[in-house]
Design a protein around this motif. Sequence first.
Motif, PDB file in Angstrom:
ATOM      1  N   THR A   1      25.235   3.586 -37.747  1.00 15.24           N
ATOM      2  CA  THR A   1      26.237   2.595 -38.195  1.00 15.24           C
ATOM      3  C   THR A   1      26.569   2.498 -39.832  1.00 15.24           C
ATOM      4  O   THR A   1      27.511   1.918 -40.152  1.00 15.24           O
ATOM      5  CB  THR A   1      25.671   1.090 -37.695  1.00 15.24           C
ATOM      6  OG1 THR A   1      24.183   0.945 -38.197  1.00 15.24           O
ATOM      7  CG2 THR A   1      25.486   1.017 -36.141  1.00 15.24           C
ATOM      8  N   GLY A   2      25.473   2.937 -40.232  1.00 10.67           N
ATOM      9  CA  GLY A   2      25.914   2.884 -41.670  1.00 10.67           C
ATOM     10  C   GLY A   2      27.000   3.832 -42.014  1.00 10.67           C
ATOM     11  O   GLY A   2      27.923   3.527 -43.150  1.00 10.67           O
ATOM     12  N   ARG A   3      26.933   4.852 -41.498  1.00 13.69           N
ATOM     13  CA  ARG A   3      28.006   6.151 -41.616  1.00 13.69           C
ATOM     14  C   ARG A   3      29.645   5.456 -41.355  1.00 13.69           C
ATOM     15  O   ARG A   3      30.493   5.742 -41.834  1.00 13.69           O
ATOM     16  CB  ARG A   3      27.722   7.237 -40.916  1.00 13.69           C
ATOM     17  CG  ARG A   3      26.503   8.194 -41.523  1.00 13.69           C
ATOM     18  CD  ARG A   3      25.945   9.269 -40.936  1.00 13.69           C
ATOM     19  NE  ARG A   3      27.120  10.182 -40.265  1.00 13.69           N
ATOM     20  CZ  ARG A   3      26.969  11.291 -39.463  1.00 13.69           C
ATOM     21  NH1 ARG A   3      25.876  11.505 -38.847  1.00 13.69           N
ATOM     22  NH2 ARG A   3      28.130  11.776 -39.024  1.00 13.69           N
TER      23      ARG A   3
ATOM     24  N   ALA B   1      30.315   2.510 -40.911  1.00 11.30           N
ATOM     25  CA  ALA B   1      30.789   0.894 -41.212  1.00 11.30           C
ATOM     26  C   ALA B   1      32.116   1.076 -42.180  1.00 11.30           C
ATOM     27  O   ALA B   1      32.865   0.031 -41.758  1.00 11.30           O
ATOM     28  CB  ALA B   1      29.700   0.465 -42.324  1.00 11.30           C
ATOM     29  N   SER B   2      32.309   1.807 -42.860  1.00  9.44           N
ATOM     30  CA  SER B   2      33.587   1.783 -43.605  1.00  9.44           C
ATOM     31  C   SER B   2      34.790   1.798 -42.527  1.00  9.44           C
ATOM     32  O   SER B   2      35.784   1.393 -42.869  1.00  9.44           O
ATOM     33  CB  SER B   2      33.767   3.106 -44.546  1.00  9.44           C
ATOM     34  OG  SER B   2      33.849   4.277 -43.960  1.00  9.44           O
ATOM     35  N   GLN B   3      34.616   2.831 -41.431  1.00  9.61           N
ATOM     36  CA  GLN B   3      35.814   2.828 -40.643  1.00  9.61           C
ATOM     37  C   GLN B   3      36.057   1.675 -39.616  1.00  9.61           C
ATOM     38  O   GLN B   3      37.065   1.275 -39.443  1.00  9.61           O
ATOM     39  CB  GLN B   3      35.436   4.008 -39.463  1.00  9.61           C
ATOM     40  CG  GLN B   3      35.217   5.386 -39.964  1.00  9.61           C
ATOM     41  CD  GLN B   3      35.119   6.400 -39.225  1.00  9.61           C
ATOM     42  OE1 GLN B   3      35.396   6.447 -38.122  1.00  9.61           O
ATOM     43  NE2 GLN B   3      34.276   7.680 -39.478  1.00  9.61           N
TER      44      GLN B   3
ATOM     45  N   VAL C   1      35.368  -1.143 -41.102  1.00 12.64           N
ATOM     46  CA  VAL C   1      36.323  -2.367 -41.969  1.00 12.64           C
ATOM     47  C   VAL C   1      37.595  -1.817 -41.893  1.00 12.64           C
ATOM     48  O   VAL C   1      38.699  -2.748 -42.014  1.00 12.64           O
ATOM     49  CB  VAL C   1      35.650  -2.153 -43.322  1.00 12.64           C
ATOM     50  CG1 VAL C   1      36.464  -2.873 -44.292  1.00 12.64           C
ATOM     51  CG2 VAL C   1      34.259  -2.728 -43.443  1.00 12.64           C
ATOM     52  N   ASP C   2      37.959  -0.616 -42.049  1.00 15.53           N
ATOM     53  CA  ASP C   2      39.376  -0.096 -42.138  1.00 15.53           C
ATOM     54  C   ASP C   2      40.095  -0.360 -40.843  1.00 15.53           C
ATOM     55  O   ASP C   2      41.431  -0.823 -40.851  1.00 15.53           O
ATOM     56  CB  ASP C   2      39.598   1.491 -42.376  1.00 15.53           C
ATOM     57  CG  ASP C   2      39.012   1.915 -43.850  1.00 15.53           C
ATOM     58  OD1 ASP C   2      38.902   1.164 -44.675  1.00 15.53           O
ATOM     59  OD2 ASP C   2      38.492   3.160 -44.065  1.00 15.53           O
ATOM     60  N   ASN C   3      39.567  -0.331 -39.735  1.00 16.04           N
ATOM     61  CA  ASN C   3      40.355  -0.916 -38.259  1.00 16.04           C
ATOM     62  C   ASN C   3      40.017  -2.257 -37.957  1.00 16.04           C
ATOM     63  O   ASN C   3      40.551  -2.754 -36.970  1.00 16.04           O
ATOM     64  CB  ASN C   3      39.628  -0.107 -37.235  1.00 16.04           C
ATOM     65  CG  ASN C   3      39.875   1.385 -37.314  1.00 16.04           C
ATOM     66  OD1 ASN C   3      40.974   1.802 -36.671  1.00 16.04           O
ATOM     67  ND2 ASN C   3      39.033   2.349 -38.026  1.00 16.04           N
ATOM     68  N   GLU C   4      39.492  -3.239 -38.962  1.00 15.43           N
ATOM     69  CA  GLU C   4      39.356  -4.479 -38.714  1.00 15.43           C
ATOM     70  C   GLU C   4      38.649  -4.761 -37.516  1.00 15.43           C
ATOM     71  O   GLU C   4      39.027  -5.782 -36.703  1.00 15.43           O
ATOM     72  CB  GLU C   4      40.779  -5.216 -38.661  1.00 15.43           C
ATOM     73  CG  GLU C   4      41.546  -4.914 -40.168  1.00 15.43           C
ATOM     74  CD  GLU C   4      42.835  -5.680 -40.119  1.00 15.43           C
ATOM     75  OE1 GLU C   4      43.113  -6.269 -39.032  1.00 15.43           O
ATOM     76  OE2 GLU C   4      43.737  -5.456 -41.060  1.00 15.43           O
TER      77      GLU C   4
ATOM     78  N   SER D   1      34.636  -5.960 -36.022  1.00 15.22           N
ATOM     79  CA  SER D   1      33.496  -6.040 -36.370  1.00 15.22           C
ATOM     80  C   SER D   1      32.246  -5.434 -35.741  1.00 15.22           C
ATOM     81  O   SER D   1      32.510  -5.055 -34.496  1.00 15.22           O
ATOM     82  CB  SER D   1      33.281  -7.602 -36.144  1.00 15.22           C
ATOM     83  OG  SER D   1      33.584  -8.005 -34.891  1.00 15.22           O
TER      84      SER D   1
END
Length: 367
Positions: free
Chosen positions: A219-221, A223-225, A227-230, A232
């Motif tokens: 999930t840490g790896r 996480a940014s994706q 966020v980018d795809n909006e 949660s």
Amino acid sequence: MLWSHLTVVVIGVGVLVIAGRQLGEAFVNDHLSAMGPMMGGQANAMEAAEFEAGVRSSFNRALWWGAGVSAVAAAGAALFAARRLLIPVEEVRTMTRRLAAGAYHERIPLPREAELAALAADVNSLASALDQTEQRRLRLVGEVAHELRTPVATLKGYLEGLLDGVFELDEEILAASIVEATRLERLAADLSILSRVEEGRIDLQTEPCDLRDLITHVTGRLASQFVDNEVSLVVDDLPPLATFVDRDRVIQVLTNIIGNALAYTGPGGSVRITATATANQRVVTVTDTGRGLTNEQLELVFERFYRADRSATGGSGIGLTIARTLARHHGGDLTATSDGLGHGAAFILSLPEVSKGSESSIALDSR
């Protein structure tokens, strides 16, 4: 086969002649001895000897004629039986040669003899299995060609545009080209992994692990994706999930499952991760609020290159196939549930507390 039948006939006739002569002579002697008192007053010794010789001669002629007729009849029956058995055997031989030539769709008619019918049924089962394997191979070749066609065509278009002066070599073109090249690289890597796993050419390097740590890592790896795809990402408080697995392979499984949930969940949706632990099993559930699945798609999503939504971008189309195969090689499984289209889906990963690979790191047999 005919010669074996004829050998039996010859042996049978020989036994008949030998036994008939020995027993016949004994029976004739006993009969003449019983008739002696009656013949004593009516015939002399010479007449008795002639009578005995005539009886024995008649018996021998009858015996030899009977043996000859029996041999001819038995040989005819042997020829008929041999031909009746050889015809289906020859059909089986012909069918095996046809299978070797690739005619997997052909089948052998089942003969009436139970043993030969069982043999023919086994050959038909083999033909059916080979036919299914060939169909899967052809479908796989077509699917791989389809998956390769899009990135290759895109890269070709960029290169031709650069050569023709339609595009300028800028950062946008280079970035788009790298995306397509990465897609090709990922597809090749996934196909290699899938082939090795399904053929049993992969080692599971098992070690004590807590699935909570692996889930946190994945999930840490990603996480940014999210966020980018909006979208949660919610991870519930997880219980201790101690197990004995191949850390890198299970990370790959979790990455494929969670990444798939992200790919099919639109902006504003969510992906939730929960887990339970029993005495001998660890269960991780990834639930999304995405497009959902029909009942028919619950198994289809684990087939190579199947996509529930062809418009979804990213991925090689075999991520879930690899995930399920790796889970099963650990002695666990990966299944899917859904309330239908528009209601999201849940992917359930179950792993044993001690996996199959924990006893040995040798390559596992393919399922």
